[in-house]
Structure formats: C-alpha cells, structure tokens
Design an enzyme around this catalytic site. Structure first.
Site, short mmCIF file in Angstrom:
data_model
loop_
_atom_site.label_atom_id
_atom_site.label_comp_id
_atom_site.label_asym_id
_atom_site.label_seq_id
_atom_site.Cartn_x
_atom_site.Cartn_y
_atom_site.Cartn_z
N TYR A 121 0.82 -1.22 0.00
CA TYR A 121 0.00 0.00 0.00
C TYR A 121 0.85 1.27 0.00
O TYR A 121 0.41 2.30 0.49
CB TYR A 121 -0.94 -0.01 1.20
CG TYR A 121 -2.17 -0.88 1.00
CD1 TYR A 121 -2.94 -0.78 -0.16
CD2 TYR A 121 -2.60 -1.78 1.96
CE1 TYR A 121 -4.07 -1.57 -0.36
CE2 TYR A 121 -3.73 -2.56 1.78
CZ TYR A 121 -4.46 -2.45 0.61
OH TYR A 121 -5.59 -3.21 0.42
N GLU A 179 2.62 -5.62 -7.87
CA GLU A 179 2.02 -6.38 -6.77
C GLU A 179 2.32 -7.88 -6.89
O GLU A 179 2.65 -8.54 -5.91
CB GLU A 179 0.51 -6.14 -6.73
CG GLU A 179 0.17 -4.69 -6.37
CD GLU A 179 -1.31 -4.35 -6.57
OE1 GLU A 179 -2.08 -5.25 -6.98
OE2 GLU A 179 -1.69 -3.19 -6.31
N1 UDP Z 1 -9.28 2.64 2.11
C1 UDP Z 1 -10.01 3.18 3.16
N2 UDP Z 1 -10.51 4.45 3.03
C2 UDP Z 1 -10.34 5.19 1.90
C3 UDP Z 1 -9.60 4.64 0.84
C4 UDP Z 1 -9.10 3.36 0.97
O1 UDP Z 1 -10.20 2.51 4.18
O2 UDP Z 1 -10.83 6.34 1.85
C5 UDP Z 1 -8.72 1.28 2.24
C6 UDP Z 1 -9.64 0.19 1.65
O3 UDP Z 1 -9.50 -0.97 2.45
C7 UDP Z 1 -9.04 0.01 0.27
C8 UDP Z 1 -7.55 0.19 0.53
O4 UDP Z 1 -7.49 1.21 1.53
O5 UDP Z 1 -9.34 -1.26 -0.27
C9 UDP Z 1 -6.74 0.60 -0.67
O6 UDP Z 1 -7.27 1.79 -1.22
P1 UDP Z 1 -7.41 2.00 -2.80
O7 UDP Z 1 -7.73 3.43 -3.01
O8 UDP Z 1 -6.23 1.43 -3.49
O9 UDP Z 1 -8.74 1.16 -3.13
P2 UDP Z 1 -8.92 -0.25 -3.88
O10 UDP Z 1 -7.91 -0.30 -5.00
O11 UDP Z 1 -8.70 -1.33 -2.85
O12 UDP Z 1 -10.34 -0.24 -4.39
#
Ligand code: UDP
Ligand code: MG
Length: 168
Positions: free
Chosen positions: A50, A136
């Site tokens: 992340y 990843e």
């Molecule tokens: N996340 C969160 N709040 C936010 C944005 C992201 O809790 O406002 C967490 C959520 O678990 C998410 C992860 O961080 O799956 C990774 O964020 P990303 O923006 O990459 O979203 P994804 O690709 O998982 O849809």
C-alpha cells in the site's frame, strides 16, 4: 488481451468464512488461477503493498488491517488470476472501494462494511492497472510460484541462503 491480476482475500474475508463465496463469484469471470497461497503478512510487505497510500490518515490502520491485527487472524490468501481483460473483470466483480457505494451484488457490496473508525473493510484486494498488477504480483509471488511465464525471469545460483525445509 490476456492480463494477470493480484487478488487478496483480506483477513476479514477469511475470518468471516467468505473464501468459498468469493471464489465462486470470481469463477464467473472464467479466468484461470495461475498462483495461490496463504501468506502471513509482515509490516514491511503490507507497507510496500500500500505504499501509494502512505500519508493518508487511515494508512496505519490499513496496515494493521492487512496484517490481520484487526481481526486476530494474521494471514491473507493471495492469488493470481489470468485471462482476457482480467483486471477490469475482477475490479467489476469486486465493486467500489467504499462498500456503501459498491453495487450491492458485487463482492464488496455484499460483504464489505465500514468500521466505526471509517476504514473500509472490503474483503478483497484487486489490482487496478497492468503496472500495479506487475508490481504487486512480483511483491507477493516468486516466479516458481506461478504456473505461467507472465513476466521474464532468470535463474540464479544462491549460496548460504537460510531457508526452512521439511525435517523428515
Ligand atoms: N481505504 C479506506 N478508506 C479510503 C480509501 C481506501 O479505508 O478512503 C482502504 C480500503 O481498504 C481500500 C484500501 O485502503 O481497499 C486501498 O485503497 P485503494 O484506493 O487502493 O482502493 P482499492 O484499490 O482497494 O479499491
Ligand atoms: Mg488500489
């Protein structure tokens, strides 16, 4: 175009026995599973996975989430799916990042929740672009763990490498 994508069943998915459900949903894509394993996630691995979110207010809790600290289940299931348009197909089935905004029938819409702290506990991770998928997959898997040559690899001879082998 054939693509590969990394899928993680996050600790909430495992603790709530959603593995079968999630795999069934994913099988609708007709993609092929070319790698799969259970992983105990170190802080370093979680932070690297992340790394683009470093600096976000929820980052420390997100790291604890992926490590399983929030669910007392320190593992995730990591998989590589492969086939036509794998990235878009899996992202669509996964649903939006925020479970409240995700299509109700999507995986995150069906099983995700928002913690009282605001963190999206959304059951799975899915790569969002070919570049992310490459970074990843290379982070979570070694070339030998994957059954198809998706990225070039090379053989090296290593000496004095400590690793665990079966005792008997
Ligand atoms: N996340 C969160 N709040 C936010 C944005 C992201 O809790 O406002 C967490 C959520 O678990 C998410 C992860 O961080 O799956 C990774 O964020 P990303 O923006 O990459 O979203 P994804 O690709 O998982 O849809
Ligand atoms: Mg993402």
């Amino acid at each position: 175009m054939n693509q590969q994508t990394l899928i993680l069943i996050k600790p909430d998915g495992l603790v709530r026995s959603l593995t079968g459900n999630i795999l069934t949903r994913l099988s609708e894509t007709k993609l092929e599973i070319i790698g799969a394993k259970m992983v105990r996630v170190s802080k370093g691995l979680a932070e690297e996975h992340y790394r683009d979110l470093k600096g976000q207010p929820f980052f420390p809790e997100l790291i604890r989430y992926l490590q399983g600290d929030l669910h007392k289940r320190p593992k995730v299931m990591a998989m590589v799916y492969w086939g036509p348009d794998a990235i878009t197909k899996v992202r669509e089935l996964a649903g939006a990042t925020n479970p409240e905004e995700a299509v109700p029938t999507s995986i995150r819409g069906s099983f995700g929740r928002i913690r009282t702290t605001g963190l999206f506990e959304n059951v799975i991770h899915a790569s969002s672009s070919p570049a992310d998928a490459e970074r990843e997959i290379k982070l979570w898997f070694n070339p030998d763990d994957i059954l198809t040559e998706i990225y070039p690899s090379k053989e090296v001879v290593e000496r004095e490498i400590k690793r665990r082998v079966w005792a008997g």
